[in-house]
Design a protein around this motif. Structure first.
Motif, PDB file in Angstrom:
ATOM      1  N   TYR A  64     -46.352  64.395 -37.207  1.00 52.25           N
ATOM      2  CA  TYR A  64     -45.208  65.056 -37.853  1.00 52.25           C
ATOM      3  C   TYR A  64     -45.122  64.658 -39.330  1.00 52.25           C
ATOM      4  CZ  TYR A  64     -43.269  67.139 -33.642  1.00 52.25           C
ATOM      5  OH  TYR A  64     -43.068  67.915 -32.532  1.00 52.25           O
ATOM      6  N   LYS A 124     -47.595  66.879 -41.096  1.00 50.45           N
ATOM      7  CA  LYS A 124     -47.073  68.248 -41.286  1.00 50.45           C
ATOM      8  C   LYS A 124     -46.056  68.290 -42.424  1.00 50.45           C
ATOM      9  CE  LYS A 124     -46.190  70.829 -37.765  1.00 50.45           C
ATOM     10  NZ  LYS A 124     -45.674  71.358 -36.478  1.00 50.45           N
ATOM     11  N   SER A 125     -45.219  67.250 -42.503  1.00 55.40           N
ATOM     12  CA  SER A 125     -44.199  67.247 -43.543  1.00 55.40           C
ATOM     13  C   SER A 125     -44.797  67.046 -44.936  1.00 55.40           C
ATOM     14  CB  SER A 125     -43.180  66.138 -43.258  1.00 55.40           C
ATOM     15  OG  SER A 125     -43.809  64.864 -43.331  1.00 55.40           O
ATOM     16  N   ASP A 182     -52.135  69.018 -34.268  1.00 58.94           N
ATOM     17  CA  ASP A 182     -51.280  70.208 -34.188  1.00 58.94           C
ATOM     18  C   ASP A 182     -51.899  71.288 -35.089  1.00 58.94           C
ATOM     19  OD1 ASP A 182     -48.450  71.296 -33.352  1.00 58.94           O
ATOM     20  OD2 ASP A 182     -48.727  71.776 -35.484  1.00 58.94           O
ATOM     21  N   SER A 216     -53.091  69.501 -38.543  1.00 56.38           N
ATOM     22  CA  SER A 216     -52.353  68.305 -38.973  1.00 56.38           C
ATOM     23  C   SER A 216     -52.603  67.229 -37.917  1.00 56.38           C
ATOM     24  CB  SER A 216     -50.858  68.609 -39.106  1.00 56.38           C
ATOM     25  OG  SER A 216     -50.652  69.627 -40.072  1.00 56.38           O
ATOM     26  N   ARG A 237     -49.397  69.694 -44.385  1.00 52.99           N
ATOM     27  CA  ARG A 237     -50.330  70.160 -43.360  1.00 52.99           C
ATOM     28  C   ARG A 237     -51.784  69.989 -43.783  1.00 52.99           C
ATOM     29  NH1 ARG A 237     -47.609  73.479 -39.540  1.00 52.99           N
ATOM     30  NH2 ARG A 237     -45.441  73.892 -40.114  1.00 52.99           N
ATOM     31  N   ASP A 283     -52.161  74.576 -37.345  1.00 50.12           N
ATOM     32  CA  ASP A 283     -51.316  75.302 -38.292  1.00 50.12           C
ATOM     33  C   ASP A 283     -51.446  76.811 -38.050  1.00 50.12           C
ATOM     34  OD1 ASP A 283     -50.763  72.845 -39.345  1.00 50.12           O
ATOM     35  OD2 ASP A 283     -52.306  72.995 -40.918  1.00 50.12           O
TER      36      ASP A 283
END
Length: 868
Positions: free
Chosen positions: A592, A595-596, A482, A567, A599, A484
């Motif tokens: 996920y 990312k949490s 994913d 990420s 990132r 950023d």
């Protein structure tokens, strides 16, 4: 005196010793005779297999040892108490033995021995005494001396063996009795052996005769079956010749070879009638002594004779002479100008098609040593039918082939102008193939980046998953990426810059992986990399680090550097994965987590994350139970017409009243993961329709948000239409769909939206400008309301570019007849700004506070609650 006494004493001792020696010699002689008799008896039992020879042999053996001119053997049945003579030889009563009843033996000496079970040596005096005492009755001619012994099997008497003498000078002694008893004791054993051998040999003879008969039958059946199989194979071969032979000449030769396998066929010919049935042609003629026959008119030959009869005929020399004398045939028709050699055996059968003769097939022999038989006549009669069909079919095929060649020649000559057209059509076909290949490529690749799309990626993932299941040593890993700050790049620099950014990202991803690895774009800024044939588990981590380093490097977009990051979630293939989608799910969860955690990093999926997913699954089960127990209720958020502070209507939200968790609002992610969002939305729509039915018009417009699954799944759309068809006030219901879901659905949702609009249902576009603000959705003129995203509205006071976009949307609203509705109005400044810009419909916390208690009193039966 003393000397005389000693002499007498010595003499007596010598006499006693002589008597003892004499007695011992007699006993030895008796034992020797007995032993010899038993050996003779054993020899008889071993050599004789027929009972008819056994008893005379016993009689002869006894006669050699005793006076036994009169000898008989009688059997006794203990159950029926009947006597049956087995052997009887008597000089006086021989002639009357057949008339003697069983009872005669019972009342005589034979019966007495059976009853007592003891041997008996009886003279005339003792015989009279037994009669006087009532033990026996006089039977037959009286004998001077009678000797009988019982024949026993175990403890049972089964018969009597006896000898008798009619001469007073020939009497039996006790030693004769002992000898006779010794012979009788072993007679039963010998008798059983002879009977067993007789029974065995008789059984063997019967079984041998049966086997010989069965073998003869089997040999006959085998021969018949072999002939039938050979004949069947010949018929198959004849049937195949129609297609396998190149021309008629090779066809006829092949038919001749088939016949040669069934019977001698050195001399064979096939004669066919012409269409007028006036001439005979010989397409095949093979003869040892005659040249090939020529075409000739019908005459009186053997061939014409078979044609006239319409059946197969076998003609030998005698039959030929008889037919010649009767004027039926004339010999020498095959070669009238040549001195022919006459056949000694001629065999011919008509070729019949629909019971009509089209020709004859014939075989002939010139040797006296061989003549055809009726068996071969029947075979030729049977085979000729199939040969006729094959000839007819082959002739038809040859004719069709000639006609086809003529037709092809005519077609070729008449269609020469069409070759150019044919070439043009071929070019079109090639173009179409290229177009199909292009369509296939476009269907399986992302239009922007050229990478594999979701469809192709899932297909490759399933194939690689199945391969890894079979060969676990082929390590596989999945990277879920994913990007950023992609949304910020898209919003600030525009979509064309965002597209260029995605293209550059795809190039960098391809440069970091191996040739056989698969890079795909799932949508938006989500990418996946399928790594196969990994040598070590750390290989996936190395590739993830290279990707992060490459994405971290600045991008030069519109002449200015742009920074981003990635990420990445990593999921390794495990044997406990039940499906390929499970690996994608694990990688997504790991992404996920990355990312949490801040990132620009990668996280490997582990058991802790799996436990969290299981907890989420438990939550989904709770939601399913809540749906079954009707724990979801509708709450209504008011929509304000800002200029007059009037209530335009309400937007329906879902509230979950859980008995233990309390009131819940944020459960949409769990419901979506469980696939239960459409069911919850249908429940909310039912409650909204029920409120519209029971409330008055003061309630205004009710807006219900639905997912695009209701538009894309036929069964859900049909259920939606059925639910709306019974609604009376359809104009007071508004169905809302989000911008994001409509973009993902592409144009497939436009058709169902038009059908809803034709039913009188109002439509709204929600969360517009949340990501891309696609103007194409507005130009479809499907939506009567366009609800601006709350984040977009909150940024209006400090973002000039977004205010300009709002002004442009107001202009489009006037032109395309839709109303703008602002969400997230939480303060008076934002409300005044919206009013100043001309946007009068709005909702939010501050809007709810402006509504008076009197206006809320006219709300639906479910009291309005301020959403958290």
């Amino acid at each position: 005196m003393k000397g005389s006494t000693k002499l007498n004493k010595s003499q007596k001792q010598a006499e006693n010793k002589l008597r003892r020696l004499t007695l011992l010699a007699q006993r030895y002689k008796q034992a020797y005779i007995t032993q010899g008799a038993l050996l003779r008896l054993s020899e008889l039992a071993s050599t004789i297999s027929d009972m008819r020879d056994f008893y005379p042999a016993i009689h002869k053996m006894v006669s050699e040892l005793l006076h036994a001119e009169n000898f008989y053997v009688v059997f006794y049945d203990n159950e029926s108490e009947l006597y049956s003579p087995q052997y009887f030889s008597d000089e006086k009563d021989q002639q009357i033995i057949d008339q003697v009843p069983s009872s005669a033996f019972s009342s005589g000496l034979t019966g007495y021995v059976v009853r007592t079970g003891k041997p008996l040596l009886c003279d005339s005096q003792q015989f009279e005494q037994l009669i006087a005492e009532g033990h026996i009755q006089s039977q037959g001619s009286p004998s001077t001396h009678w000797l009988g012994i019982p024949l026993c099997r175990g403890s049972k008497v089964i018969g009597v063996m006896a000898i008798q003498s009619y001469n007073e000078k020939q009497l039996y002694t006790e030693s004769d009795l002992d000898l006779f008893c010794s012979i009788g004791g072993h007679t039963i054993t010998a008798l059983d052996r002879v009977k067993s051998r007789e029974l065995l040999e008789d059984t063997v003879r019967q079984r041998t005769r049966q086997l010989q008969k069965i073998n003869s039958s089997l040999q006959k059946e085998i021969k018949e079956r072999s002939n039938a199989e050979q004949l069947q194979a010949a018929l198959y071969r004849i049937s195949e010749l129609t297609a396998s032979s190149h021309d008629m000449n090779s066809f006829y030769h092949a038919v001749h070879q088939v016949l040669s396998g069934l019977m001698p066929a050195e001399n064979c010919y096939i004669a066919l009638l012409d269409p007028d049935k006036a001439k005979l042609t010989f397409p095949f003629y093979l003869d040892q002594y005659s040249p090939p026959a020529r075409e000739r008119p019908l005459s009186r030959g053997f061939t014409e004779y078979v044609i006239r009869c319409g059946d197969a005929r076998l003609i030998n020399s005698e039959k030929a002479t008889e037919l010649v004398n009767a004027g039926e045939i004339r010999r020498g028709m095959a070669s009238p100008n040549h001195q022919a050699r006459y056949s000694t055996s001629w065999l011919g059968a008509p070729l019949l098609i629909d019971q009509k003769v089209i020709g004859v097939i014939a075989l002939q022999s010139y040797e006296q040593s061989y003549s055809y038989s009726d068996t071969e006549l029947n075979i030729l009669r049977f085979v000729s039918q199939h040969i006729a069909v094959a000839i007819q079919r082959k002739l038809a095929t040859e004719q069709q082939k000639r006609q086809q060649e003529d037709l092809e020649r005519k077609v070729f000559e008449s269609t020469r102008e069409l070759r150019q057209t044919n070439l043009f059509l071929r070019l079109q076909v090639e173009e179409r193939k290229k177009a199909e290949q292009k369509l296939f490529y476009e269907a399986n690749h992302d239009a922007l980046t050229g990478l594999a799309n979701r469809q192709m990626f899932l297909q490759q993932l399933k194939q690689q998953f199945a391969l890894s299941k079979r060969q676990p040593q082929l390590n596989m890993a999945l990277l879920f990426i994913d990007l950023d700050r992609f949304k910020l790049i898209n919003d600030t620099l525009g979509h064309h810059v965002g597209d260029a950014f995605l293209i550059e990202v795809s190039k960098r991803l391809l440069s970091t992986v191996r040739e056989h690895d698969l890079v795909a774009r799932l949508g938006g800024d989500e990418f996946v990399v399928l790594l196969t044939s990994l040598l070590d588990d750390t290989d996936a981590e190395d590739i993830a680090e290279r990707i992060i380093d490459r994405i971290r490097q600045p991008f030069l977009l519109q002449g200015q550097p742009v920074h981003s990051g990635a990420s990445i979630g990593i999921a390794q293939f495990q044997n406990d994965h039940s499906a390929a989608e499970a690996i994608l799910r694990d990688a997504d969860a790991a992404m996920y987590q990355a990312k949490s955690m801040g990132r620009n990093r990668f996280v490997i999926f582990n058991d802790t994350m799996r436990e969290r997913m299981l907890q989420a699954l438990t939550m989904e089960q709770v939601i399913q139970q809540a749906l079954e127990q009707q724990q979801f209720t509708a709450v209504f958020e008011p929509v304000l017409c800002g200029q007059g502070r009037d209530l335009m209507g309400y937007e329906v939200h879902t509230q979950w009243q859980h008995p233990e968790l309390g009131t819940q609002y944020d459960f949409s992610k769990y419901a979506a993961d469980a696939g239960m969002t459409p069911q919850i939305e249908q429940l909310m729509l039912q409650q909204a329709c029920r409120h519209l039915t029971v409330s008055n018009n003061d309630t205004g417009l009710l807006t219900v948000k639905l997912s695009t699954a209701h538009l894309q799944q036929p069964e859900l759309f049909e259920k939606l239409k059925q639910q709306l068809a019974v609604l009376e006030h359809k104009h007071r219901l508004c169905l809302a769909f989000t911008e994001r879901e409509l973009l993902q659905a592409d144009s497939s949702a436009y058709g169902p939206l038009k059908q809803l609009k034709q039913m009188g249902i109002r439509l709204a576009l929600h969360q517009f400008a949340a990501e891309t603000a696609p103007m194409g959705l507005l130009l479809q003129q499907l939506f009567e309301f366009v609800k601006l995203d709350a984040t977009f509205c909150r940024q209006l006071p400090r973002n000039e570019q977004k205010r300009q976009l709002l002004q442009m949307l107001q202009t489009l609203a006037l032109s395309y007849k839709f109303r703008l509705l602002a969400d997230g109005v939480d303060n008076a400044d934002l409300l005044n700004l919206l009013l100043a810009e001309g946007c009068c419909f709005m909702q939010g916390k501050y809007v709810a506070e402006l509504l008076s208690a009197h206006e809320l009193a006219n709300a639906p039966s479910v009291v309005f609650q301020q959403l958290a």
